[in-house]
Write a protein that holds these residues in place. Structure first.
Motif, PDB file in Angstrom:
ATOM      1  N   LEU A 127       0.810  -1.297  -0.092  1.00 52.86           N
ATOM      2  CA  LEU A 127      -0.187  -0.027   0.036  1.00 52.86           C
ATOM      3  C   LEU A 127       0.896   1.376   0.023  1.00 52.86           C
ATOM      4  CD1 LEU A 127      -2.666   1.413   0.024  1.00 52.86           C
ATOM      5  CD2 LEU A 127      -2.565   1.151   2.877  1.00 52.86           C
ATOM      6  N   LEU A 128       1.844   1.289   0.838  1.00 50.32           N
ATOM      7  CA  LEU A 128       2.716   2.452   1.008  1.00 50.32           C
ATOM      8  C   LEU A 128       3.476   2.481  -0.275  1.00 50.32           C
ATOM      9  CD1 LEU A 128       3.867   2.454   4.558  1.00 50.32           C
ATOM     10  CD2 LEU A 128       2.220   4.081   3.651  1.00 50.32           C
ATOM     11  N   SER A 129       4.018   1.536  -0.763  1.00 56.85           N
ATOM     12  CA  SER A 129       4.643   1.537  -2.112  1.00 56.85           C
ATOM     13  C   SER A 129       4.082   2.158  -3.208  1.00 56.85           C
ATOM     14  CB  SER A 129       5.385   0.430  -2.396  1.00 56.85           C
ATOM     15  OG  SER A 129       6.275  -0.456  -1.638  1.00 56.85           O
ATOM     16  N   ILE A 130       2.624   1.968  -3.214  1.00 62.67           N
ATOM     17  CA  ILE A 130       1.953   2.568  -4.459  1.00 62.67           C
ATOM     18  C   ILE A 130       1.438   3.904  -4.030  1.00 62.67           C
ATOM     19  CG2 ILE A 130       0.001   2.071  -5.800  1.00 62.67           C
ATOM     20  CD1 ILE A 130       0.209  -1.145  -5.169  1.00 62.67           C
ATOM     21  N   VAL A 131       0.962   4.023  -2.898  1.00 66.04           N
ATOM     22  CA  VAL A 131       0.256   5.264  -2.744  1.00 66.04           C
ATOM     23  C   VAL A 131       1.539   6.444  -2.753  1.00 66.04           C
ATOM     24  CG1 VAL A 131      -0.616   6.762  -0.607  1.00 66.04           C
ATOM     25  CG2 VAL A 131      -1.433   4.519  -1.129  1.00 66.04           C
ATOM     26  N   GLN A 132       2.914   6.260  -2.280  1.00 63.95           N
ATOM     27  CA  GLN A 132       3.581   7.125  -2.029  1.00 63.95           C
ATOM     28  C   GLN A 132       4.631   7.600  -3.369  1.00 63.95           C
ATOM     29  OE1 GLN A 132       4.042   9.163   0.433  1.00 63.95           O
ATOM     30  NE2 GLN A 132       2.371   8.227   1.565  1.00 63.95           N
ATOM     31  N   MET A 133       3.825   7.777  -4.468  1.00 63.29           N
ATOM     32  CA  MET A 133       4.545   8.364  -5.603  1.00 63.29           C
ATOM     33  C   MET A 133       4.739   9.561  -5.626  1.00 63.29           C
ATOM     34  SD  MET A 133       4.271   5.311  -7.294  1.00 63.29           S
ATOM     35  CE  MET A 133       4.855   6.276  -9.001  1.00 63.29           C
ATOM     36  N   PRO A 134       5.816  10.097  -6.374  1.00 66.67           N
ATOM     37  CA  PRO A 134       6.498  11.380  -6.361  1.00 66.67           C
ATOM     38  C   PRO A 134       5.619  12.211  -7.293  1.00 66.67           C
ATOM     39  CG  PRO A 134       7.770   9.987  -7.733  1.00 66.67           C
ATOM     40  CD  PRO A 134       6.802   9.037  -7.111  1.00 66.67           C
ATOM     41  N   PRO A 135       5.681  13.571  -6.851  1.00 68.33           N
ATOM     42  CA  PRO A 135       4.799  14.416  -8.031  1.00 68.33           C
ATOM     43  C   PRO A 135       4.888  14.170  -9.286  1.00 68.33           C
ATOM     44  CG  PRO A 135       5.812  15.638  -5.948  1.00 68.33           C
ATOM     45  CD  PRO A 135       6.472  14.147  -5.930  1.00 68.33           C
ATOM     46  N   GLY A 136       3.969  14.243 -10.095  1.00 68.94           N
ATOM     47  CA  GLY A 136       4.130  14.159 -11.593  1.00 68.94           C
ATOM     48  C   GLY A 136       4.000  12.652 -12.011  1.00 68.94           C
ATOM     49  N   VAL A 137       3.847  11.672 -11.185  1.00 70.63           N
ATOM     50  CA  VAL A 137       3.655  10.326 -11.621  1.00 70.63           C
ATOM     51  C   VAL A 137       2.607   9.753 -10.695  1.00 70.63           C
ATOM     52  CG1 VAL A 137       4.712   8.263 -11.905  1.00 70.63           C
ATOM     53  CG2 VAL A 137       6.263  10.220 -12.299  1.00 70.63           C
ATOM     54  N   SER A 138       1.455   9.852 -11.033  1.00 75.50           N
ATOM     55  CA  SER A 138       0.471   9.495  -9.811  1.00 75.50           C
ATOM     56  C   SER A 138      -0.176   7.959 -10.314  1.00 75.50           C
ATOM     57  CB  SER A 138      -0.854  10.404 -10.012  1.00 75.50           C
ATOM     58  OG  SER A 138      -1.477  10.331 -11.299  1.00 75.50           O
TER      59      SER A 138
END
Length: 168
Positions: free
Chosen positions: A98-109
Motif C-alpha cells: 500500500l505504501l509503495s503504491i500510494v507514495q508516488m512522487p509528484p508528476g507520476v500518480s
C-alpha cells in the motif's frame, strides 16, 4: 474486440484478487486483457507494455503487486494513461505494498484502492471509461442502483430478526 482495460499482475499468485476485477469488467461488458509482468523480474517487458499500451487502444491500466509493489509506479512512469494500483497482501498485511503504491512522487500518480481491492479497481476503471461512453455510464448506473436495492432488501430482512430487547 479490442481491450480498453489492461489488468497486470506481478505474479499469477495475484489472480484470486484480480478475478474480482475481471468479473466486474466482464459484467459491465468492458473488453480487457490480462498479463503477468514483473517490474523486477521482467523490466524490459514492463517497459514495452507500458510504452505501447495507449497505441493499442488501452484506456486504463490496473496493476496489482505485493511486497515492494513497484509495478504500478513503474508502469505509470512510462505512460500517460491512468494507472490504478492494487496493493496485494503478501507480507506485512499488505501495508508495505500500500505504501509503495500510494507514495508516488509528484508528476507520476497512481490511483490506489485498498489492500486486495480488486473489485474497487474494476469499478474505478469503469467510472473512468464512463466519462466518455454513455453506454458504459448507463450500465454502471444500473450497477449502482442494484447496490441500493441490495441494502434496502437487507434492511427489510433485519426487521424480521427478533431479540428480547430489539426495538424495531
Amino acid at each position: 474486440m479490442k481491450p480498453l482495460v489492461s489488468i497486470i499482475m506481478g505474479s499469477t499468485s495475484d489472480l484470486p484478487i484480480l478475478e474480482k476485477t475481471a468479473s466486474f469488467l466482464n459484467d459491465m461488458e468492458i473488453p480487457f486483457e490480462m498479463h503477468a509482468l514483473s517490474a523486477h523480474r521482467t523490466p524490459a517487458e514492463v517497459e514495452s507494455f507500458a510504452r505501447q499500451a495507449a497505441g493499442r487502444g488501452i484506456k486504463v491500466i490496473i496493476a496489482a503487486a505485493g511486497m515492494a509493489a513497484a509495478l504500478p509506479g513503474v508502469i505509470a512512469a512510462m505512460t500517460t494513461l491512468p494507472v490504478i494500483g492494487i496493493p496485494i497482501n503478501s507480507s506485512l498485511d499488505g501495508r508495505d505494498a500500500l505504501l509503495s503504491i500510494v507514495q508516488m512522487p509528484p508528476g507520476v500518480s497512481v490511483a490506489t484502492v485498498g489492500i486486495n481491492g480488486g473489485l474497487n479497481a474494476g469499478i474505478l476503471a469503469v467510472q473512468i471509461l464512463a466519462l466518455a461512453d454513455s453506454a458504459i455510464a448507463s450500465r454502471f448506473e444500473r450497477y449502482r442502483q442494484s447496490l441500493v436495492c441490495k441494502i434496502v432488501k437487507a434492511n427489510e430482512e433485519l426487521k424480521q430478526i427478533e431479540y428480547k430487547y430489539k426495538t424495531n
